[in-house]
Design a protein around this motif. Sequence first.
Motif, PDB file in Angstrom:
ATOM      1  N   GLU A  83       0.816  -1.223   0.000  1.00  0.00           N
ATOM      2  CA  GLU A  83       0.000   0.000   0.000  1.00  0.00           C
ATOM      3  C   GLU A  83       0.848   1.271   0.000  1.00  0.00           C
ATOM      4  OE1 GLU A  83       1.256  -0.237   4.171  1.00  0.00           O
ATOM      5  OE2 GLU A  83       0.670  -1.743   2.697  1.00  0.00           O
ATOM      6  N   LEU A  84       2.165   1.143   0.193  1.00  0.00           N
ATOM      7  CA  LEU A  84       3.034   2.324   0.247  1.00  0.00           C
ATOM      8  C   LEU A  84       3.293   2.925  -1.137  1.00  0.00           C
ATOM      9  CD1 LEU A  84       5.606   1.022   2.892  1.00  0.00           C
ATOM     10  CD2 LEU A  84       3.881   2.786   3.237  1.00  0.00           C
ATOM     11  N   THR A  85       3.060   2.143  -2.202  1.00  0.00           N
ATOM     12  CA  THR A  85       3.171   2.644  -3.579  1.00  0.00           C
ATOM     13  C   THR A  85       1.835   2.415  -4.282  1.00  0.00           C
ATOM     14  OG1 THR A  85       5.525   2.066  -3.636  1.00  0.00           O
ATOM     15  CG2 THR A  85       4.483   2.517  -5.742  1.00  0.00           C
ATOM     16  N   LYS A  86       1.374   3.440  -5.003  1.00  0.00           N
ATOM     17  CA  LYS A  86       0.051   3.364  -5.636  1.00  0.00           C
ATOM     18  C   LYS A  86      -0.008   2.279  -6.710  1.00  0.00           C
ATOM     19  CE  LYS A  86      -0.805   8.300  -4.927  1.00  0.00           C
ATOM     20  NZ  LYS A  86      -0.868   9.625  -5.589  1.00  0.00           N
ATOM     21  N   GLU A  87       1.088   2.091  -7.446  1.00  0.00           N
ATOM     22  CA  GLU A  87       1.108   1.119  -8.537  1.00  0.00           C
ATOM     23  C   GLU A  87       1.839  -0.156  -8.102  1.00  0.00           C
ATOM     24  OE1 GLU A  87       1.284   5.325 -10.181  1.00  0.00           O
ATOM     25  OE2 GLU A  87       2.404   4.174  -8.700  1.00  0.00           O
ATOM     26  N   PRO A  88       1.645  -1.258  -8.835  1.00  0.00           N
ATOM     27  CA  PRO A  88       2.333  -2.508  -8.459  1.00  0.00           C
ATOM     28  C   PRO A  88       3.810  -2.522  -8.839  1.00  0.00           C
ATOM     29  CG  PRO A  88       0.983  -2.871 -10.405  1.00  0.00           C
ATOM     30  CD  PRO A  88       0.693  -1.464  -9.946  1.00  0.00           C
ATOM     31  N   PHE A  89       4.240  -1.618  -9.728  1.00  0.00           N
ATOM     32  CA  PHE A  89       5.636  -1.587 -10.178  1.00  0.00           C
ATOM     33  C   PHE A  89       6.385  -0.447  -9.484  1.00  0.00           C
ATOM     34  CE2 PHE A  89       2.834   0.643 -13.091  1.00  0.00           C
ATOM     35  CZ  PHE A  89       3.400   1.909 -13.145  1.00  0.00           C
ATOM     36  N   ARG A  90       7.710  -0.396  -9.704  1.00  0.00           N
ATOM     37  CA  ARG A  90       8.553   0.651  -9.143  1.00  0.00           C
ATOM     38  C   ARG A  90       9.272   1.386 -10.280  1.00  0.00           C
ATOM     39  NH1 ARG A  90       5.520  -0.944  -6.048  1.00  0.00           N
ATOM     40  NH2 ARG A  90       5.861  -1.917  -4.003  1.00  0.00           N
ATOM     41  N   TRP A  91       9.956   2.484  -9.946  1.00  0.00           N
ATOM     42  CA  TRP A  91      10.511   3.357 -10.993  1.00  0.00           C
ATOM     43  C   TRP A  91      11.676   2.754 -11.753  1.00  0.00           C
ATOM     44  CZ3 TRP A  91      13.487   8.222  -8.805  1.00  0.00           C
ATOM     45  CH2 TRP A  91      14.381   7.825  -7.811  1.00  0.00           C
ATOM     46  N   ASP A  92      12.268   1.661 -11.252  1.00  0.00           N
ATOM     47  CA  ASP A  92      13.377   1.012 -11.959  1.00  0.00           C
ATOM     48  C   ASP A  92      12.946  -0.313 -12.602  1.00  0.00           C
ATOM     49  OD1 ASP A  92      12.978  -0.226  -9.542  1.00  0.00           O
ATOM     50  OD2 ASP A  92      15.029  -0.059  -8.824  1.00  0.00           O
ATOM     51  N   GLN A  93      11.624  -0.512 -12.755  1.00  0.00           N
ATOM     52  CA  GLN A  93      11.089  -1.732 -13.373  1.00  0.00           C
ATOM     53  C   GLN A  93      10.284  -1.355 -14.612  1.00  0.00           C
ATOM     54  OE1 GLN A  93       8.708  -3.238 -10.146  1.00  0.00           O
ATOM     55  NE2 GLN A  93      10.481  -3.803  -8.907  1.00  0.00           N
ATOM     56  N   ARG A  94      10.638  -1.955 -15.761  1.00  0.00           N
ATOM     57  CA  ARG A  94       9.904  -1.667 -17.005  1.00  0.00           C
ATOM     58  C   ARG A  94       9.402  -2.969 -17.625  1.00  0.00           C
ATOM     59  NH1 ARG A  94      13.990   1.112 -20.571  1.00  0.00           N
ATOM     60  NH2 ARG A  94      15.460  -0.064 -19.278  1.00  0.00           N
ATOM     61  N   LEU A  95       8.229  -2.879 -18.213  1.00  0.00           N
ATOM     62  CA  LEU A  95       7.584  -4.047 -18.832  1.00  0.00           C
ATOM     63  C   LEU A  95       7.620  -3.906 -20.346  1.00  0.00           C
ATOM     64  CD1 LEU A  95       5.699  -6.598 -18.811  1.00  0.00           C
ATOM     65  CD2 LEU A  95       3.774  -5.008 -18.588  1.00  0.00           C
ATOM     66  N   PHE A  96       8.088  -4.961 -21.018  1.00  0.00           N
ATOM     67  CA  PHE A  96       8.070  -5.045 -22.481  1.00  0.00           C
ATOM     68  C   PHE A  96       7.307  -6.316 -22.858  1.00  0.00           C
ATOM     69  CE2 PHE A  96      11.714  -2.515 -21.376  1.00  0.00           C
ATOM     70  CZ  PHE A  96      11.705  -1.494 -22.306  1.00  0.00           C
ATOM     71  N   ALA A  97       6.553  -6.264 -23.932  1.00  0.00           N
ATOM     72  CA  ALA A  97       5.756  -7.434 -24.344  1.00  0.00           C
ATOM     73  C   ALA A  97       6.042  -7.782 -25.794  1.00  0.00           C
ATOM     74  CB  ALA A  97       4.265  -7.153 -24.153  1.00  0.00           C
ATOM     75  N   LEU A  98       6.325  -9.053 -26.016  1.00  0.00           N
ATOM     76  CA  LEU A  98       6.426  -9.593 -27.377  1.00  0.00           C
ATOM     77  C   LEU A  98       5.109 -10.312 -27.657  1.00  0.00           C
ATOM     78  CD1 LEU A  98      10.017 -11.128 -27.127  1.00  0.00           C
ATOM     79  CD2 LEU A  98       9.378  -9.010 -28.301  1.00  0.00           C
TER      80      LEU A  98
END
Length: 477
Positions: free
Chosen positions: A156-171
Amino acid sequence: MPVLLFLIDTSASMNQRTHLGTTYLDIAKGAVETFMKLRGRDPASRGDRYMLVNFEDVPFGIKAGWKESHATFMTELRNLQATGLTTIGQSLRNAFDLLNLNRLVTGIDNYGQGRNPFFLEPAIIIAITDGNKLTSSGGVQDELHLPLTTPLPGSELTKEPFRWDQRLFALVLRISGNASVEPEPLGGVPSDDSPITPMCEVTGGRSYSVFSQRMLNQCLESLVQKIQSGVVINFEKTGPDPPPLEDTPAEVVKSGPQPWHCCHKLIYVRPNPKTGVPIGHWPIPEAFWPDQNSPTLPPRSAHPHVRFSCVDAEPMVIDKVPFDKYELEPSPLTQYILERKSPHTCWQVFVCNSAKYSDLGQPFGYLKASTALNCVNLFVMPYNYPVLLPLLDDLIKVHKFKPTIKWRQSFENYLKTMPPYYIGSLRKALRIMGAPNLLADNLEYGLSYSVVSYLKKLSQQVSFQMFYLSLISILIS
């Protein structure tokens, strides 16, 4: 040490065969191995950690996590089978939770104490899916929804499930069952129109719509280049546009919102050549003023919202006072700044609500084009540096480290405007300068006793959860 997490779609639809004679799951497995070979050419890959997650429920869907070896990763990859539903929302949440398990133990997010770009665990999630309809036990969904509830303590301390050093790419695999007679379009690979694309973009990543093996190889080459040590920041303009340059024709001056006004981009956090890890001095401020009486912390956005003012200012730096410098990823903003060809001026940056009595906050640094005009850098300085730096300059040059009463009063007034969590960084900077005794030892850092206790308790809970997950994985294997 970057984390490379592969999220493999193991729904039954991945059994469909392409005109190559292979299934989508076969292609996904081959793509992972090709990526690893391409990445292995870089000497920096020695520190990589590979993780593997599929669409099964936790803990069975975590095939290789924090404790598993590279050999286990390869074995689990080859043993993947396509059965079940396209539960990509839940599986993505599981992947982010797995990455975030370690963060509360290390304290890397520094909740309530400012965000340190140099405290990071760079992670890239590469999802390989067929882009089919999202299915779950509750039916078919048109949009991707990540579950809001999670067993991860402190989520609950971060609004989103990810953090600023995590990026998602999709193939997103779109290779047809019949060979196409039409020639492939040349150029870059387009984004896909599947529900995972907005999720990729909000993390600072993107999706790729893959129609052939050649396009897949092109994507894998591109993804290897995306492995950068850095954090994503939202840069947004505040106040009016700068006046047009003298030689700009009137018809070129554009009004209304422009692409450079708001950019969602990476700042590169380079490791120190001697130690191999990033070094820094100053945080990016929180978007609130700490309240020592508050029993809880307000949740923060994964990516800080940094406002920049287009009023030209002097880029201040003084001897002996440390600062941090981060290069911005190329974007419409960097292009606009470089086109202005003003390497000797800068634009100040702010975080709204970071100050006690100002909505915009006080400047904590500035954006500036490099002298060679080949990149734009974010300089992170002490909070409200236009007030502090002249004071420290006087301390060194005028008072020879023997401050007068008037100087001390000015310094005390400055400290009242500085978020209390800057005390530690300022103390270190003063020590480097040769003025270690300017700050009293009993100055508070701004967090209430209940918040400090809660953060310690979270660290203990997560340590137990990591032990439990590793025990389960041993029992399963």
